[in-house]
Design an enzyme around this catalytic site. Structure first.
Site, PDB file in Angstrom:
ATOM      1  N   ASP A  66       0.834  -1.206   0.000  1.00 51.10           N
ATOM      2  CA  ASP A  66       0.000   0.000   0.000  1.00 51.10           C
ATOM      3  C   ASP A  66       0.869   1.256   0.000  1.00 51.10           C
ATOM      4  O   ASP A  66       2.095   1.170   0.110  1.00 51.10           O
ATOM      5  CB  ASP A  66      -0.964  -0.002   1.202  1.00 51.10           C
ATOM      6  CG  ASP A  66      -0.285  -0.386   2.507  1.00 51.10           C
ATOM      7  OD1 ASP A  66       0.957  -0.317   2.581  1.00 51.10           O
ATOM      8  OD2 ASP A  66      -0.986  -0.754   3.461  1.00 51.10           O
ATOM      9  N   ASN A 137      -7.497  -1.935  14.501  1.00 52.47           N
ATOM     10  CA  ASN A 137      -8.911  -2.159  14.146  1.00 52.47           C
ATOM     11  C   ASN A 137      -9.074  -3.360  13.216  1.00 52.47           C
ATOM     12  O   ASN A 137     -10.139  -3.564  12.647  1.00 52.47           O
ATOM     13  CB  ASN A 137      -9.500  -0.899  13.495  1.00 52.47           C
ATOM     14  CG  ASN A 137      -8.764  -0.526  12.205  1.00 52.47           C
ATOM     15  OD1 ASN A 137      -7.863  -1.232  11.770  1.00 52.47           O
ATOM     16  ND2 ASN A 137      -9.163   0.580  11.600  1.00 52.47           N
ATOM     17  N   HIS A 139      -7.353  -3.840  10.397  1.00 51.08           N
ATOM     18  CA  HIS A 139      -7.074  -3.627   8.966  1.00 51.08           C
ATOM     19  C   HIS A 139      -5.865  -4.438   8.515  1.00 51.08           C
ATOM     20  O   HIS A 139      -4.956  -4.719   9.296  1.00 51.08           O
ATOM     21  CB  HIS A 139      -6.960  -2.133   8.616  1.00 51.08           C
ATOM     22  CG  HIS A 139      -5.718  -1.430   9.079  1.00 51.08           C
ATOM     23  ND1 HIS A 139      -5.703  -0.103   9.439  1.00 51.08           N
ATOM     24  CD2 HIS A 139      -4.434  -1.847   9.217  1.00 51.08           C
ATOM     25  CE1 HIS A 139      -4.476   0.257   9.769  1.00 51.08           C
ATOM     26  NE2 HIS A 139      -3.684  -0.793   9.648  1.00 51.08           N
ATOM     27  N   GLU A 144      -9.645  -0.902   5.579  1.00 53.49           N
ATOM     28  CA  GLU A 144     -10.232  -0.563   6.873  1.00 53.49           C
ATOM     29  C   GLU A 144     -11.534  -1.344   7.081  1.00 53.49           C
ATOM     30  O   GLU A 144     -12.092  -1.895   6.115  1.00 53.49           O
ATOM     31  CB  GLU A 144     -10.514   0.946   6.926  1.00 53.49           C
ATOM     32  CG  GLU A 144      -9.285   1.832   6.744  1.00 53.49           C
ATOM     33  CD  GLU A 144      -8.377   1.871   7.979  1.00 53.49           C
ATOM     34  OE1 GLU A 144      -8.420   0.949   8.814  1.00 53.49           O
ATOM     35  OE2 GLU A 144      -7.598   2.841   8.090  1.00 53.49           O
TER      36      GLU A 144
HETATM   37  C1  F6R Z   1       1.167  -0.820   6.165  1.00 48.76           C
HETATM   38  C2  F6R Z   1       0.152  -1.840   6.395  1.00 48.76           C
HETATM   39  C3  F6R Z   1      -0.635  -1.809   7.654  1.00 48.76           C
HETATM   40  C4  F6R Z   1       0.219  -2.193   8.861  1.00 48.76           C
HETATM   41  C5  F6R Z   1      -0.612  -2.120  10.123  1.00 48.76           C
HETATM   42  C6  F6R Z   1       0.188  -2.435  11.357  1.00 48.76           C
HETATM   43  O1  F6R Z   1       1.826  -1.088   4.939  1.00 48.76           O
HETATM   44  O2  F6R Z   1      -0.041  -2.687   5.587  1.00 48.76           O
HETATM   45  O3  F6R Z   1      -1.708  -2.695   7.541  1.00 48.76           O
HETATM   46  O4  F6R Z   1       0.714  -3.493   8.695  1.00 48.76           O
HETATM   47  O5  F6R Z   1      -1.128  -0.816  10.251  1.00 48.76           O
HETATM   48  O6  F6R Z   1       1.086  -1.408  11.594  1.00 48.76           O
HETATM   49  P1  F6R Z   1       2.080  -1.471  12.832  1.00 48.76           P
HETATM   50  O7  F6R Z   1       2.978  -2.606  12.565  1.00 48.76           O
HETATM   51  O8  F6R Z   1       2.777  -0.141  12.799  1.00 48.76           O
HETATM   52  O9  F6R Z   1       1.246  -1.670  14.038  1.00 48.76           O
END
Ligand code: F6R
Length: 246
Positions: A66, A137, A139, A144
């Site tokens: 992403d 959450n 995701h 989301e």
């Molecule tokens: C970012 C992504 C997000 C993260 C998620 C966890 O490329 O794909 O889904 O993997 O927000 O982020 P952290 O590891 O910072 O808690």
């Protein structure tokens, strides 16, 4: 689903060892990567393994899951920049081996970029191994809660809670981009193998909900329960809630 619980101290090196054992099996391999706190040291440990073992990476293709809309690729918070710093640069990947959303701007017709991304995944034979983190959450990527399970690469408004959780990287909450482009849930589920990584007790609740709760778009990661080759690698803290009940 295969669940691997690691001690927090050695999480990154052990997770990297497991990943390395899988990715060395095939020279021509397509790998999908997620950025975030969880994977920073994992990526660095994986780079070290690849270097130490002199693995030939010349036929690897990589896909960044992403990107924030509006951040140029050289912005230190762009997913591209972070992946490059954490892994790609150290293993000397060539630009053609790195697929990413390049300088995506809100005023462009992003449908074209989305279609092109799906096509480039397809032209590389699909993603062999997709590495994922999980948001508080639920995701995955920037899918989301509420994102349809059938979604392919698309543009999404980043949840306020997700923006809050990313605010530490930007100077202020207001500077956290409001939109992102992300591989969709269907694109993720089409990967041949998925590794979901999580660490820390802040992830304990969502890990339990995602892995043991109902499969619902309210918790996007819950769809992963249906993937035939899902490996969940979490530390003892993130496993706290499932350890007690399962
Ligand atoms: C970012 C992504 C997000 C993260 C998620 C966890 O490329 O794909 O889904 O993997 O927000 O982020 P952290 O590891 O910072 O808690």
């Amino acid at each position: 689903m295969k669940l691997i619980v690691l001690d927090s101290k050695h999480f990154d090196s052990k997770a990297a060892e497991i990943a390395y054992q899988h990715l060395k099996r095939k020279q021509e391999i397509s790998l999908g990567f997620a950025t975030g706190n969880t994977t920073i040291r994992f990526h660095k440990a994986l780079a070290k393994k690849i270097e130490e073992n002199k693995l030939d990476v010349s036929k690897i293709n990589t896909f960044i899951l992403d990107e924030y809309i509006g951040l140029p690729k050289n912005h230190p918070n762009s997913c591209y920049y972070r992946m490059n710093e954490q892994l790609f640069k150290s293993i000397h990947l060539q630009p053609k081996q790195i697929h990413f959303f390049n300088n995506v701007q809100a005023n462009e017709d992003l449908h074209i970029s989305c279609d092109q991304y799906e096509k480039s995944i397809e032209s590389c034979g699909g993603i062999d191994i997709q590495f994922l983190g999980i948001g508080l959450n639920g995701h995955i990527g920037f899918n989301e809660p509420g994102t349809p399970f059938e979604s392919t690469t698309h543009v999404i408004n980043i949840d306020e809670n997700s923006r809050l959780s990313k605010a530490y990287m930007f100077e202020s909450f207001e500077l956290v981009p409001t939109k992102a482009i992300t591989m969709g849930i269907k694109s993720i589920m089409m990967a041949k193998q998925i590794f979901l990584l999580a660490k820390g007790n802040s992830k304990a609740d969502i890990i339990k909900q995602a892995l043991c709760g109902p499969i619902t778009t309210d918790i996007p990661a819950s769809i992963l329960q249906l993937h035939p080759f899902l490996t969940v690698i979490i530390d003892t803290l993130a496993a706290e809630k499932i350890d007690k009940t399962e």
